[in-house]
Design a protein around this motif. Structure first.
Motif, PDB file in Angstrom:
ATOM      1  N   PRO A  63       8.815  21.816  57.862  1.00  0.00           N
ATOM      2  CA  PRO A  63       8.033  23.057  57.782  1.00  0.00           C
ATOM      3  C   PRO A  63       8.520  23.921  56.629  1.00  0.00           C
ATOM      4  O   PRO A  63       9.712  23.921  56.293  1.00  0.00           O
ATOM      5  N   THR A  64       7.621  24.642  56.007  1.00  0.00           N
ATOM      6  CA  THR A  64       7.985  25.522  54.901  1.00  0.00           C
ATOM      7  C   THR A  64       9.009  26.546  55.363  1.00  0.00           C
ATOM      8  O   THR A  64       8.868  27.148  56.425  1.00  0.00           O
ATOM      9  N   GLU A  65      10.068  26.719  54.564  1.00  0.00           N
ATOM     10  CA  GLU A  65      11.107  27.678  54.907  1.00  0.00           C
ATOM     11  C   GLU A  65      11.643  28.328  53.640  1.00  0.00           C
ATOM     12  O   GLU A  65      11.380  27.866  52.526  1.00  0.00           O
ATOM     13  N   GLY A  66      12.373  29.420  53.813  1.00  0.00           N
ATOM     14  CA  GLY A  66      12.895  30.142  52.675  1.00  0.00           C
ATOM     15  C   GLY A  66      13.941  29.351  51.904  1.00  0.00           C
ATOM     16  O   GLY A  66      14.671  28.536  52.477  1.00  0.00           O
ATOM     17  N   VAL A  67      13.973  29.576  50.597  1.00  0.00           N
ATOM     18  CA  VAL A  67      14.972  28.934  49.745  1.00  0.00           C
ATOM     19  C   VAL A  67      15.669  30.006  48.906  1.00  0.00           C
ATOM     20  O   VAL A  67      15.059  31.004  48.518  1.00  0.00           O
ATOM     21  N   ALA A  68      16.944  29.779  48.640  1.00  0.00           N
ATOM     22  CA  ALA A  68      17.754  30.752  47.919  1.00  0.00           C
ATOM     23  C   ALA A  68      18.013  30.302  46.493  1.00  0.00           C
ATOM     24  O   ALA A  68      17.824  29.133  46.144  1.00  0.00           O
ATOM     25  N   LEU A  69      18.460  31.231  45.669  1.00  0.00           N
ATOM     26  CA  LEU A  69      18.933  30.904  44.329  1.00  0.00           C
ATOM     27  C   LEU A  69      20.035  29.861  44.444  1.00  0.00           C
ATOM     28  O   LEU A  69      20.958  29.990  45.242  1.00  0.00           O
ATOM     29  N   GLY A  70      19.935  28.792  43.657  1.00  0.00           N
ATOM     30  CA  GLY A  70      20.938  27.741  43.683  1.00  0.00           C
ATOM     31  C   GLY A  70      20.665  26.630  44.676  1.00  0.00           C
ATOM     32  O   GLY A  70      21.429  25.665  44.740  1.00  0.00           O
ATOM     33  N   ILE A 109      10.123  31.501  46.650  1.00  0.00           N
ATOM     34  CA  ILE A 109      10.909  32.032  47.765  1.00  0.00           C
ATOM     35  C   ILE A 109      10.812  31.142  49.004  1.00  0.00           C
ATOM     36  O   ILE A 109      11.567  31.326  49.955  1.00  0.00           O
ATOM     37  N   THR A 110       9.876  30.186  49.009  1.00  0.00           N
ATOM     38  CA  THR A 110       9.782  29.211  50.095  1.00  0.00           C
ATOM     39  C   THR A 110       9.604  27.821  49.504  1.00  0.00           C
ATOM     40  O   THR A 110       9.192  27.662  48.353  1.00  0.00           O
ATOM     41  N   GLY A 111       9.932  26.798  50.311  1.00  0.00           N
ATOM     42  CA  GLY A 111       9.757  25.424  49.875  1.00  0.00           C
ATOM     43  C   GLY A 111       9.574  24.507  51.063  1.00  0.00           C
ATOM     44  O   GLY A 111       9.970  24.837  52.187  1.00  0.00           O
TER      45      GLY A 111
END
Length: 286
Positions: free
Chosen positions: A225-232, A251-253
């Protein structure tokens, strides 16, 4: 005020970004190599968060309309003032009408031009950065663009130059394993052998190709499921070639994130050209 006379591959205005807007679907953007921008600002006596110019490879030519102080950091692009070579990561005084020209860097990917007082254009959502993914912020610079500078700060710089180390042939980057390392048959394969930066790299992310070592294989074909992703974040599509998210990342992937690069090492990727060799070192677990 400075005037852009020529632009190389691309040049954009960047500060340290616009954090705090994820709930509105807006990423932070900002300088890809934050350390290089901070250094440029320190050299000219600015607060570290002031806006400067991020230059891809080189080719930027600017003219000062009034006496000002500038500094070039990041990738080692050879610089001249009215044709006279000047040093890297040093304080440069430009009189009215003088021209600063950046050649193309032989190492590194992004150079930064700091100007005393900072680039004083209208902020968007609290930042003067251009986000290449969303298009938010001032557009990329073009020949003829005039950029106002802010009032000079009270404190003058107390150093003339800040020597910087060169880039290694094999760049070692620390990363925390997870949060989706359990989606892979052998997550430790990320830290085995080394990778190379592919041609498909920009401010959104750097795609890596396996140079040696085992491939990254997902344990099952279940969709995440699509969820938030952070820098790095090191996101791995089905093909197994990881992508390291940089300043303008989404901001999501929807692909699993096998690891997250330590914040202190993100700036290294900002200077990694296609072909640069990368080795990940495990710094723990998310």
């Amino acid at each position: 005020m400075i005037v852009i006379e020529e632009v190389g591959p691309t040049a954009t205005v960047q500060d340290l970004g616009r954090p705090g807007w994820f709930d509105s679907g807006v990423g932070p953007a900002g300088a890809a190599d934050r350390g290089a921008l901070r250094l440029a600002n320190r050299l000219v006596g600015n607060p570290e968060h002031d806006a400067g110019i991020e230059v891809l490879l080189g080719g930027l030519v600017v003219r000062a309309e009034e006496r000002t102080l500038v500094a070039v950091t990041g990738a080692r692009a050879p610089a001249t003032v009215d044709g006279t070579p000047v040093g890297h990561a040093g304080v440069l005084y430009l009189n009215a009408g003088q021209v600063l020209r950046l050649g193309f860097a032989q190492a590194g990917l992004r150079a930064y031009l700091g100007v005393r007082g900072g680039i004083d254009i209208a902020p968007v959502l609290g930042s003067r950065s251009y986000d290449t993914l969303s298009g938010i912020g001032p557009p990329p610079l073009r020949a003829g663009t005039r950029l106002p500078t802010g009032p000079p700060p009270l404190n003058w710089p107390n150093i003339d130059q800040a020597p910087q180390p060169g880039l290694p042939d094999l760049m070692e980057v620390r990363a925390l394993l997870g949060p989706r390392d359990d989606w892979f048959t052998d997550p430790a394969a990320l830290f085995t052998g080394h990778w190379t930066v592919g041609r498909d790299t920009d401010r959104v992310g750097a795609r890596l190709e396996r140079a040696d070592g085992p491939a990254l294989q997902q344990a099952c074909a279940t969709e995440l499921p699509t969820e938030g992703v952070a820098l790095g974040s090191v996101q791995v599509p089905p093909g197994g070639q990881p992508v390291v998210f940089l300043a303008d990342h989404p901001i999501t992937g929807g692909y699993p994130v096998i690891a997250v690069v330590l914040d202190a090492d993100i700036d290294l990727f900002a200077q990694a050209r296609p072909g640069q060799r990368i080795r990940f070192r495990c710094a723990g677990t998310v």
